[in-house]
Motif scaffolding. Structure first.
Motif, PDB file in Angstrom:
ATOM      1  N   PHE A 161       5.734   3.642  -0.005  1.00 16.96           N
ATOM      2  CA  PHE A 161       4.981   2.499   0.493  1.00 16.96           C
ATOM      3  C   PHE A 161       4.836   2.648   2.006  1.00 16.96           C
ATOM      4  O   PHE A 161       5.770   3.070   2.695  1.00 16.96           O
ATOM      5  N   GLU A 174      -4.560   6.629  -0.402  1.00 21.58           N
ATOM      6  CA  GLU A 174      -3.629   5.522  -0.598  1.00 21.58           C
ATOM      7  C   GLU A 174      -4.157   4.560  -1.653  1.00 21.58           C
ATOM      8  O   GLU A 174      -5.370   4.479  -1.907  1.00 21.58           O
ATOM      9  N   VAL A 175      -3.250   3.838  -2.273  1.00 23.27           N
ATOM     10  CA  VAL A 175      -3.594   2.847  -3.298  1.00 23.27           C
ATOM     11  C   VAL A 175      -2.818   1.571  -3.014  1.00 23.27           C
ATOM     12  O   VAL A 175      -1.850   1.564  -2.240  1.00 23.27           O
ATOM     13  N   ARG A 176      -3.238   0.499  -3.655  1.00 24.79           N
ATOM     14  CA  ARG A 176      -2.493  -0.766  -3.563  1.00 24.79           C
ATOM     15  C   ARG A 176      -1.705  -0.944  -4.855  1.00 24.79           C
ATOM     16  O   ARG A 176      -2.243  -0.788  -5.955  1.00 24.79           O
ATOM     17  N   VAL A 215       0.862  -1.178   0.000  1.00 24.04           N
ATOM     18  CA  VAL A 215       0.000   0.000   0.000  1.00 24.04           C
ATOM     19  C   VAL A 215       0.899   1.228   0.000  1.00 24.04           C
ATOM     20  O   VAL A 215       1.891   1.288   0.736  1.00 24.04           O
ATOM     21  N   SER A 221      -7.442   0.860  -6.235  1.00 27.87           N
ATOM     22  CA  SER A 221      -7.901   1.453  -4.978  1.00 27.87           C
ATOM     23  C   SER A 221      -7.896   0.383  -3.897  1.00 27.87           C
ATOM     24  O   SER A 221      -7.798  -0.819  -4.179  1.00 27.87           O
ATOM     25  N   LEU A 222      -8.004   0.809  -2.646  1.00 29.07           N
ATOM     26  CA  LEU A 222      -7.952  -0.152  -1.548  1.00 29.07           C
ATOM     27  C   LEU A 222      -9.138  -1.106  -1.546  1.00 29.07           C
ATOM     28  O   LEU A 222      -9.065  -2.179  -0.939  1.00 29.07           O
ATOM     29  N   CYS A 234       4.814  -3.332   2.687  1.00 32.65           N
ATOM     30  CA  CYS A 234       5.310  -3.994   1.481  1.00 32.65           C
ATOM     31  C   CYS A 234       5.550  -5.469   1.793  1.00 32.65           C
ATOM     32  O   CYS A 234       6.093  -5.801   2.857  1.00 32.65           O
TER      33      CYS A 234
END
Length: 339
Positions: free
Chosen positions: A176, A53-55, A22, A67-68, A179
């Motif tokens: 990140f 935040e994004v994945r 993320v 997106s999460l 991770c």
């Protein structure tokens, strides 16, 4: 001591093992960004970190950003890219050359091509490479000077996989927050098999949408403000702000007034064709030129305030100011049409 070439061998082809994490970005508060870009035919697609935040999934030159809650935002298999836009279920299918990845965070989302690192003098460490720990992983901290302007950038790179885990640059910071290195990811992670939109069609759709919106806005103005032609008298200062002369023709001149909003020309009176620039404003349409003659000179004037802005009454006032006591005797042969 870690050498730059050792780091390059790790990062140049992207993460050497599949990585999931993320990530998010903090954008620097430096005002609007100016992006200089050139393209031909097809408008490029743009990708970058937003406010949330994004994945991220990374492996080699492959990327998946979602997106999460699992909604895809950007997918790349190393050659083809799929860019998802708000309001559309189907992504734009394009390629790396026609996709713009913006900072902060570009180096987290994609891996730069070999050519970027190979250019002499443009991307080099400015101090010794440090070993640090970041989100529980052993990393290299590399401070670089990039681009022709020499912008500073710091990359935090995972020593095991070559994944860029953090990027600090003038546009902000992206990193990140967690991770994980995995053994493998299914091929479907970095591919899209559903319906797509093609860039040329998207460009045509955007232009049609803009034209329709413009049409609706004009209709609203006609309905709520006025549908009649709106005209009013405007005072124009014809005093030149710049004058150009040719020593070979001492009585001729070209003058600019109103900070370039108008032009004034004069030459010795002649029966020869007078060729004046019809696109002197640099726009894509000609600006009407009004010309007249006195006993000794030919005169011409243009004003970039619309086709009817230089009225007969205004022209009479201008003529009186330019050559008082010298009456107008006709019109010179101005910009004749080709036969």
């Amino acid at each position: 001591m870690t050498h730059w070439v050792e780091v390059l061998l790790k990062i140049v082809d992207g993460p050497q093992r599949p990585v999931i994490g993320v990530a998010g970005a903090v954008h620097a508060d430096i005002g609007p960004g100016v992006v200089y870009d050139g393209h031909y035919g097809v408008v490029p697609s743009h990708v970058g970190f937003g406010l949330g935040e994004v994945r991220l999934f990374r492996f080699g030159r492959k990327t998946r950003m979602e997106s999460l809650d699992g909604k895809p935002l950007f997918i790349a298999d190393g050659q083809t890219c799929w860019v998802f836009q708000a309001g559309h279920d189907d992504p734009i299918e394009t390629n790396e050359l026609n996709t713009r990845i913006h900072d902060p965070g570009r180096d987290l989302i994609v891996s730069r091509p070999v050519e970027h690192w190979a250019r002499p003098g443009l991307t080099r460490p400015t101090r010794a490479i440090e070993e640090v720990e970041f989100i529980g992983r052993l990393c290299w901290n590399v401070e670089l000077t990039t681009g022709s302007r020499g912008s500073a950038m710091i990359l935090t790179i995972d020593t095991e996989t070559g994944t860029v885990l953090k990027q600090d640059c003038e546009r902000g910071r992206a990193a990140f927050v967690d991770c994980a290195v995995v053994d493998e990811l299914p091929d479907s992670t970095f591919a899209w098999t559903g319906p797509v939109r093609m860039p040329r069609n998207v460009f045509a759709e955007d232009r049609a949408r803009w034209a329709e919106q413009s049409k609706r806005n004009m209709q609203w103005f006609h309905d709520h403000v006025s549908a009649d032609r709106i005209q009013a008298h405007v005072s124009v200062d014809f005093t030149p702000t710049e004058v150009r002369r040719d020593p070979a023709h001492p009585d001729d001149f070209e003058a600019r007034f109103e900070k370039g909003a108008g032009r004034l020309w004069r030459r010795a009176r002649s029966t020869e064709d007078w060729l004046l620039p019809v696109n002197w404003t640099g726009r894509n349409y000609p600006t009407p030129i009004r010309a007249w003659s006195t006993q000794k000179f030919d005169w011409a004037c243009a004003l970039d305030l619309g086709p009817d802005s230089l009225t007969d009454a205004t022209l009479i006032q201008l003529q009186h100011a330019l050559h008082p006591g010298h009456e107008v005797l006709g019109t010179p042969p101005l910009n004749p049409r080709p036969r």
